[in-house]
Structure formats: C-alpha cells, structure tokens
Motif scaffolding. Structure first.
Motif, PDB file in Angstrom:
ATOM      1  N   HIS A 124      -2.038  -1.138  -5.141  1.00 56.24           N
ATOM      2  CA  HIS A 124      -0.820  -0.035  -4.794  1.00 56.24           C
ATOM      3  C   HIS A 124      -1.214   1.643  -5.243  1.00 56.24           C
ATOM      4  CE1 HIS A 124       2.376  -2.493  -3.517  1.00 56.24           C
ATOM      5  NE2 HIS A 124       1.859  -3.500  -4.285  1.00 56.24           N
ATOM      6  N   PHE A 125      -2.327   1.968  -4.949  1.00 54.71           N
ATOM      7  CA  PHE A 125      -2.408   3.454  -5.226  1.00 54.71           C
ATOM      8  C   PHE A 125      -1.544   4.375  -4.652  1.00 54.71           C
ATOM      9  CE2 PHE A 125      -7.133   1.935  -5.582  1.00 54.71           C
ATOM     10  CZ  PHE A 125      -7.375   2.399  -6.741  1.00 54.71           C
ATOM     11  N   GLY A 126      -1.048   5.265  -5.400  1.00 56.08           N
ATOM     12  CA  GLY A 126      -0.109   6.244  -4.942  1.00 56.08           C
ATOM     13  C   GLY A 126       1.511   5.977  -5.191  1.00 56.08           C
ATOM     14  N   LYS A 127       1.529   4.579  -5.820  1.00 59.93           N
ATOM     15  CA  LYS A 127       3.131   4.384  -6.235  1.00 59.93           C
ATOM     16  C   LYS A 127       3.660   5.206  -6.950  1.00 59.93           C
ATOM     17  CE  LYS A 127       5.649   0.251  -7.143  1.00 59.93           C
ATOM     18  NZ  LYS A 127       5.974  -1.090  -7.229  1.00 59.93           N
ATOM     19  N   ALA A 128       3.059   5.308  -8.372  1.00 63.85           N
ATOM     20  CA  ALA A 128       3.882   6.090  -9.130  1.00 63.85           C
ATOM     21  C   ALA A 128       4.192   7.672  -8.620  1.00 63.85           C
ATOM     22  CB  ALA A 128       3.062   6.245 -10.555  1.00 63.85           C
ATOM     23  N   ALA A 129       3.180   8.199  -7.854  1.00 63.94           N
ATOM     24  CA  ALA A 129       3.476   9.541  -7.330  1.00 63.94           C
ATOM     25  C   ALA A 129       4.760   9.388  -6.330  1.00 63.94           C
ATOM     26  CB  ALA A 129       2.186  10.029  -6.677  1.00 63.94           C
ATOM     27  N   LEU A 158      -6.679  -7.816  -1.842  1.00 63.29           N
ATOM     28  CA  LEU A 158      -6.052  -8.530  -0.880  1.00 63.29           C
ATOM     29  C   LEU A 158      -4.807  -8.043  -0.546  1.00 63.29           C
ATOM     30  CD1 LEU A 158      -6.634 -11.937  -3.179  1.00 63.29           C
ATOM     31  CD2 LEU A 158      -7.761 -11.200  -1.103  1.00 63.29           C
ATOM     32  N   GLY A 159      -4.759  -6.708   0.030  1.00 62.02           N
ATOM     33  CA  GLY A 159      -3.787  -6.011   0.554  1.00 62.02           C
ATOM     34  C   GLY A 159      -3.043  -5.179  -0.512  1.00 62.02           C
ATOM     35  N   ASP A 160      -2.300  -4.239   0.153  1.00 63.68           N
ATOM     36  CA  ASP A 160      -1.475  -3.185  -0.552  1.00 63.68           C
ATOM     37  C   ASP A 160      -2.433  -2.571  -1.364  1.00 63.68           C
ATOM     38  OD1 ASP A 160       0.502  -4.463   0.639  1.00 63.68           O
ATOM     39  OD2 ASP A 160       1.679  -5.109  -1.145  1.00 63.68           O
ATOM     40  N   PHE A 161      -3.284  -1.769  -0.643  1.00 62.99           N
ATOM     41  CA  PHE A 161      -4.518  -1.062  -1.416  1.00 62.99           C
ATOM     42  C   PHE A 161      -3.804   0.385  -1.605  1.00 62.99           C
ATOM     43  CE2 PHE A 161      -7.552   2.320  -1.159  1.00 62.99           C
ATOM     44  CZ  PHE A 161      -8.654   1.964  -2.065  1.00 62.99           C
ATOM     45  N   LEU A 162      -2.988   0.918  -0.486  1.00 66.09           N
ATOM     46  CA  LEU A 162      -2.144   2.357  -0.709  1.00 66.09           C
ATOM     47  C   LEU A 162      -0.617   1.879  -0.625  1.00 66.09           C
ATOM     48  CD1 LEU A 162      -3.691   4.659   1.960  1.00 66.09           C
ATOM     49  CD2 LEU A 162      -4.158   4.507  -0.685  1.00 66.09           C
ATOM     50  N   HIS A 163       0.208   2.394  -1.300  1.00 63.72           N
ATOM     51  CA  HIS A 163       1.595   2.107  -1.603  1.00 63.72           C
ATOM     52  C   HIS A 163       2.313   2.681  -0.394  1.00 63.72           C
ATOM     53  CE1 HIS A 163       5.446   0.798  -3.308  1.00 63.72           C
ATOM     54  NE2 HIS A 163       5.709   2.119  -3.144  1.00 63.72           N
ATOM     55  N   ALA A 164       2.145   3.953   0.186  1.00 66.20           N
ATOM     56  CA  ALA A 164       2.875   4.762   1.178  1.00 66.20           C
ATOM     57  C   ALA A 164       2.191   5.478   1.900  1.00 66.20           C
ATOM     58  CB  ALA A 164       4.328   5.193   0.370  1.00 66.20           C
ATOM     59  N   PRO A 165       2.743   5.962   3.306  1.00 70.35           N
ATOM     60  CA  PRO A 165       1.799   6.715   4.061  1.00 70.35           C
ATOM     61  C   PRO A 165       1.577   8.260   3.369  1.00 70.35           C
ATOM     62  CG  PRO A 165       3.890   6.585   4.991  1.00 70.35           C
ATOM     63  CD  PRO A 165       4.069   5.688   3.694  1.00 70.35           C
ATOM     64  N   ASP A 166       2.374   8.802   2.715  1.00 73.45           N
ATOM     65  CA  ASP A 166       2.189  10.138   2.167  1.00 73.45           C
ATOM     66  C   ASP A 166       1.413  10.242   0.778  1.00 73.45           C
ATOM     67  OD1 ASP A 166       4.285   8.762   0.844  1.00 73.45           O
ATOM     68  OD2 ASP A 166       5.735  10.498   0.757  1.00 73.45           O
ATOM     69  N   ALA A 223       1.780   2.327   5.306  1.00 78.02           N
ATOM     70  CA  ALA A 223       0.806   3.514   4.863  1.00 78.02           C
ATOM     71  C   ALA A 223      -0.071   3.811   5.753  1.00 78.02           C
ATOM     72  CB  ALA A 223       0.512   3.095   3.508  1.00 78.02           C
ATOM     73  N   GLY A 224      -0.595   2.458   6.391  1.00 75.42           N
ATOM     74  CA  GLY A 224      -1.836   3.014   7.381  1.00 75.42           C
ATOM     75  C   GLY A 224      -3.252   2.559   6.754  1.00 75.42           C
ATOM     76  N   ASP A 225      -4.373   2.625   7.300  1.00 76.20           N
ATOM     77  CA  ASP A 225      -5.509   2.222   6.761  1.00 76.20           C
ATOM     78  C   ASP A 225      -6.078   3.317   6.047  1.00 76.20           C
ATOM     79  OD1 ASP A 225      -5.596  -0.161   8.103  1.00 76.20           O
ATOM     80  OD2 ASP A 225      -6.835   0.566   9.791  1.00 76.20           O
ATOM     81  N   PRO A 226      -6.782   2.829   4.862  1.00 73.53           N
ATOM     82  CA  PRO A 226      -7.330   4.133   4.076  1.00 73.53           C
ATOM     83  C   PRO A 226      -8.378   5.075   4.829  1.00 73.53           C
ATOM     84  CG  PRO A 226      -7.495   1.925   2.993  1.00 73.53           C
ATOM     85  CD  PRO A 226      -7.108   1.701   4.232  1.00 73.53           C
ATOM     86  N   THR A 263      -4.436  12.141  -5.592  1.00 80.36           N
ATOM     87  CA  THR A 263      -4.893  10.668  -5.495  1.00 80.36           C
ATOM     88  C   THR A 263      -5.926  10.385  -4.534  1.00 80.36           C
ATOM     89  OG1 THR A 263      -2.489  10.168  -6.108  1.00 80.36           O
ATOM     90  CG2 THR A 263      -3.994   8.371  -5.212  1.00 80.36           C
ATOM     91  N   LEU A 264      -5.813  10.920  -3.478  1.00 79.18           N
ATOM     92  CA  LEU A 264      -7.034  10.717  -2.252  1.00 79.18           C
ATOM     93  C   LEU A 264      -8.323  11.308  -2.879  1.00 79.18           C
ATOM     94  CD1 LEU A 264      -8.017   9.853   0.528  1.00 79.18           C
ATOM     95  CD2 LEU A 264      -7.351  12.051   1.129  1.00 79.18           C
TER      96      LEU A 264
END
Length: 216
Positions: free
Chosen positions: A35-40, A76-84, A116-119, A89-90
């Motif tokens: 879940h990268f980006g979740k806190a932001a 195993l899924g949920d690499f990015l938390h949201a599209p923005d 979120a879309g693919d990384p 972070t990127l």
C-alpha cells in the motif's frame, strides 16, 4: 529475529517476523499489501497520520534483501493504494528501484491496483493477474481464488486477537491451511482484520521479532 520454517506443498517456506515470506529454493521474497502512498492519501483528506511510511517500508525491504538472498520479489497485490500517488512517493520508489537494478519484481494485481493503475514502467515490475503460477504455488491477491496450485495470498490483512484476564492484544498473523496461506499486510500503515481460523487452519502470530504458532 526468530523465523518459522514450514513445509508447504512440498517446499520449505519461511514465515518472517517482518510480515513477509521467503521461499529459499527460488530465492524469492513474498510481500502482501504494501500500500505505497496510503498515508499520503489520508493526509490529503485531512486525517492526521504518520509521515515516513514509504521510507519505512523501503528500509524494511532492504533489510530483508540483505538478510535473505533475493533474486525475485513477488508482491501479492495492492502495491499502490490510490491513483494520485505523490511525486515524493514516486521518486522514493524510483530511487529505491535504481539501487536494485538486477532484482526481478512481479506484481499480482489486487483490488487497489485496479483503481490505482499499474505502477510506472520505470519501476521495472512485471504485472500479472491472479493466479500467477510458479512451482507448486498460485500467487494471488484474494485468498479464495480457484487454482490447482497451493494459494499464497493477501488482501485480508489478518490478525489474531489474544485475550488475557485483564488485557487483550491484536497481532498480525499468518493463516496457514491445507490449500492456502494468507500473509499479513506488509505496509507500515494498514489496518487489520481479526481472523477466526477455519477447520484445518493454523494461526502463526508475529510478536516483536518472532513468529509463533497459536494452539496445537
């Protein structure tokens, strides 16, 4: 750190107290729900949550790569938390990836990845749908995917509620059954769901720097 070794589907797997799994014979590290980006994302909504979770996640990945010879990471899924995802972070992800150019990475799409879309391609991550088969295993995001392989999955963020006479404690856990294992969420800022084991399932809690079996 005290790891726990299990034979699962004819292969030895290591349950790690860092909330990850290691497959020694394939030099593969298995990570669920980072879940990268979740806190932001929550901070942008006005929720006061901690800073530095991306750095914490990446530092822990580095620690694991240094501790266990790793040629491949399977997310195993949920690499990015949201599209923005934020530019900061990127950039942290790109810098980290640059430091591991030879490392193979595979992402099995989860529900958050679909939103979120693919990384970005610059991260060099191979993107697949579940089930992703390798050896005896079917790598998935959802635990209930039908497959002829033994399922390794995330999504649930499992935890186990320990009850004492005066106190209770909820700890992240692995849930190991006859046809599947559910991994705990790796991300530094993720919720958990209390698990009640089904028939044939075993619970392995993570307490500080060790993995321990609960019950018989």
């Amino acid at each position: 750190m005290m790891v726990l070794e299990l034979e699962v589907a004819g292969e030895m797997l290591m349950l790690l107290p860092q909330k990850a799994m290691y497959w020694p014979s394939n030099s593969t590290l298995i990570i669920a729900d980072i879940h990268f980006g979740k806190a932001a994302t929550f901070r942008r909504l006005g929720v006061p949550v901690p800073h530095g979770t991306t750095a914490q996640n990446l530092e822990l990945l580095d620690e694991l790569i240094m501790s266990y010879p790793t040629q491949h990471i399977i997310f195993l899924g949920d690499f990015l938390h949201a599209p923005d995802i934020s530019a900061a972070t990127l950039q942290s992800l790109l810098n980290w990836r640059t430091s591991h150019p030879a490392l193979e990475m595979t992402l099995v799409r989860g529900n958050h990845d679909l939103r979120a879309g693919d990384p970005p391609q610059e991260l060099g991550i191979h993107i697949v749908n579940e089930p992703f088969r390798s050896g005896p295993y079917a790598f998935c995001h959802y635990p209930d995917v039908e497959s002829d392989g033994y399922v390794l999955a995330g999504h649930v963020h499992p935890s186990f509620h320990l009850h004492g006479k005066r106190d209770s404690l909820r700890l992240p856990c692995f849930v190991v059954g006859e046809r599947r294992t559910i991994l705990p969420a790796f991300g530094a800022f993720t919720g958990t769901y209390s698990m009640v084991p089904q028939v044939g399932e075993q619970i392995f809690i993570i307490a500080d720097d060790r993995v321990m079996k609960i019950g018989n």
